[in-house]
Design an enzyme around this catalytic site. Structure first.
Site, PDB file in Angstrom:
ATOM      1  N   PHE A 131     -14.530  -2.678  -2.576  1.00 25.89           N
ATOM      2  CA  PHE A 131     -13.856  -3.887  -2.091  1.00 25.89           C
ATOM      3  C   PHE A 131     -12.369  -3.746  -2.352  1.00 25.89           C
ATOM      4  CE2 PHE A 131     -12.084  -8.141  -2.538  1.00 25.89           C
ATOM      5  CZ  PHE A 131     -12.506  -8.721  -1.346  1.00 25.89           C
ATOM      6  N   ASP A 216      -7.191   1.957  -6.533  1.00 24.97           N
ATOM      7  CA  ASP A 216      -7.137   0.500  -6.531  1.00 24.97           C
ATOM      8  C   ASP A 216      -7.460   0.019  -7.946  1.00 24.97           C
ATOM      9  OD1 ASP A 216      -7.719  -2.207  -6.426  1.00 24.97           O
ATOM     10  OD2 ASP A 216      -8.813  -2.105  -4.530  1.00 24.97           O
ATOM     11  N   LYS A 245      -4.223  -9.211  -9.907  1.00 21.79           N
ATOM     12  CA  LYS A 245      -5.082  -9.934 -10.843  1.00 21.79           C
ATOM     13  C   LYS A 245      -4.435 -10.161 -12.205  1.00 21.79           C
ATOM     14  CE  LYS A 245      -9.602  -9.158  -8.670  1.00 21.79           C
ATOM     15  NZ  LYS A 245      -9.877 -10.568  -8.374  1.00 21.79           N
TER      16      LYS A 245
END
Length: 396
Positions: A131, A216, A245
């Protein structure tokens, strides 16, 4: 105003892409949050690995207030010192290069996608079940067909291979490959950890073919796994990493760090964002980084994470198969698909957890979670699992 009142207003005013959340949170401190009805919860999700210092941390409050009282948004038409210092600190942990700031993980991966395109090579390799975000470039990288298909056609040129399979990666990369995009740990797909040498093999394969290795680290970076960047534990240096995040400690900020030739591909006019590199968000991120250093949070994350893993596995509960992950990004692997019931029963018991897969519970609490709080969760977990199992039996 009660939780029910707030849920009703949410349901009437917001689009239905999230549904209506089960509870309405109104305040928090550290790893503790309270809903509108006064119920207390231990937050073992941290805003999906975002609230690295928990809620209402004084360092973030002070940094944001000072920056807002000095200089707010200025855009990237002007230099802002907090943004420079943030880039310098992040790059020092990366081993040099250049930084690009944006507002989210999806935007960071979108920028990385464009960097890969600027190599002039046509193909990108990503992984099944990965994702990377929901903007169109990031979605093309995302290896989950159910998320992609409603918005097809995707930007072309992306091939998905099985995650953790070095042989499949070797077969997929050639002289036409611009980049390989990997998560060090698959977060949204249930905290899936690859073989221990997978990232090292990916680095060797991409280097041999002249392709970029893009990691990522949106979910794994900024201390989440007990290393500042998760790739540090693999002993490699990628060409590009993406961050978001936990970087802002609750404020929206993303980053792309690039080394070598990859750092020079974005030239004036090639990419941009109005809010990216906002001084206020940069000040919050600097507060996060300083606190991680000052409070020794990397060692703390490793210690508390190990306590959680050992404690859960020592329960030898019949519903638990194993615990996987690193630091405070953990997946409790269940023996059957009762994660939705576990999430519900945990919430009723005063714990916020996440069920990303039917057989997995994800834990991503604030990095400041205490040992006492971790032990409290472990102590209450058997009753939560027993109640969830009973619920599943009734529903069958």
């Amino acid at each position: 105003m009660s939780s029910a009142d707030l849920q009703g207003r949410w349901n009437a005013a917001l689009m239905n892409n999230y549904g209506t959340p089960k509870i309405a949170l109104v305040r928090g401190a550290g790893a503790v949050v309270y809903d509108a009805d006064g119920k207390r919860y231990l937050d073992f999700l941290g805003g999906i690995a975002v609230n690295s210092l928990g809620h209402a941390h004084p360092a973030i409050l002070a940094a944001v207030a000072q920056q807002l009282g000095t200089l707010g948004h200025v855009s990237n038409l002007y230099v802002s010192e907090p943004v420079i210092e943030l880039a310098e600190r992040l790059l020092a942990q990366f081993g040099g290069g250049r930084a690009f700031f944006c507002n989210s993980g999806a935007e960071a991966n979108e920028a990385a996608f464009k960097i890969a395109r600027l190599t002039g090579r046509p193909h990108i390799v990503a992984c099944e079940e990965a994702f990377h975000g929901r903007t169109m470039g990031a979605l093309a990288l995302t290896g989950q067909p159910a998320k992609r298909e409603p918005f097809a056609p995707m930007p072309p040129g992306v091939r998905h291979i099985p995650y953790g399979d070095a042989a499949a990666l070797e077969a997929a990369v050639d002289e036409h490959t611009a980049a390989v995009v990997l998560e060090p740990i698959l977060g949204e797909s249930g905290v899936i950890v690859p073989p221990i040498d997978y990232l090292a093999k990916a680095r060797e394969i991409t280097a041999r073919h002249g392709a970029l290795l893009i990691l990522d680290e949106v979910q794994t970076g900024i201390g989440r796994t007990g290393a500042f960047y998760a790739h540090h534990a693999a002993g490699i240096v990628p060409d590009v990493i993406t961050l978001a995040k936990g970087l802002g400690g609750g404020l929206p900020i993303g980053a792309v760090l690039a080394r070598g030739a990859a750092a020079e591909l974005l030239q004036p006019g090639a990419h941009g964002t109005t809010f990216g590199g906002n001084p206020v968000c940069a000040a919050a991120a600097l507060a996060v980084l300083r606190t991680i250093d000052a409070d020794g949070l990397l060692a703390h994350v490793e210690s508390v994470g190990k306590r959680l893993v050992d404690g859960i596995e020592l329960l030898e509960h019949p519903e638990v198969d194993h615990v996987r992950g690193a630091g405070l990004l953990l997946g409790i692997g269940l023996r059957r698909g009762i994660s939705a019931q576990v999430e519900t029963r945990a919430r009723e018991a005063g714990y916020l957890v996440n069920a990303p897969k039917p057989d997995t519970i994800r834990l991503a609490p604030p990095l400041v979670l205490t040992e006492t709080q971790a032990e409290s969760f472990v102590a209450d977990l058997p009753a939560i699992l027993d109640a969830a199992a009973a619920d599943a039996k009734e529903e069958a």
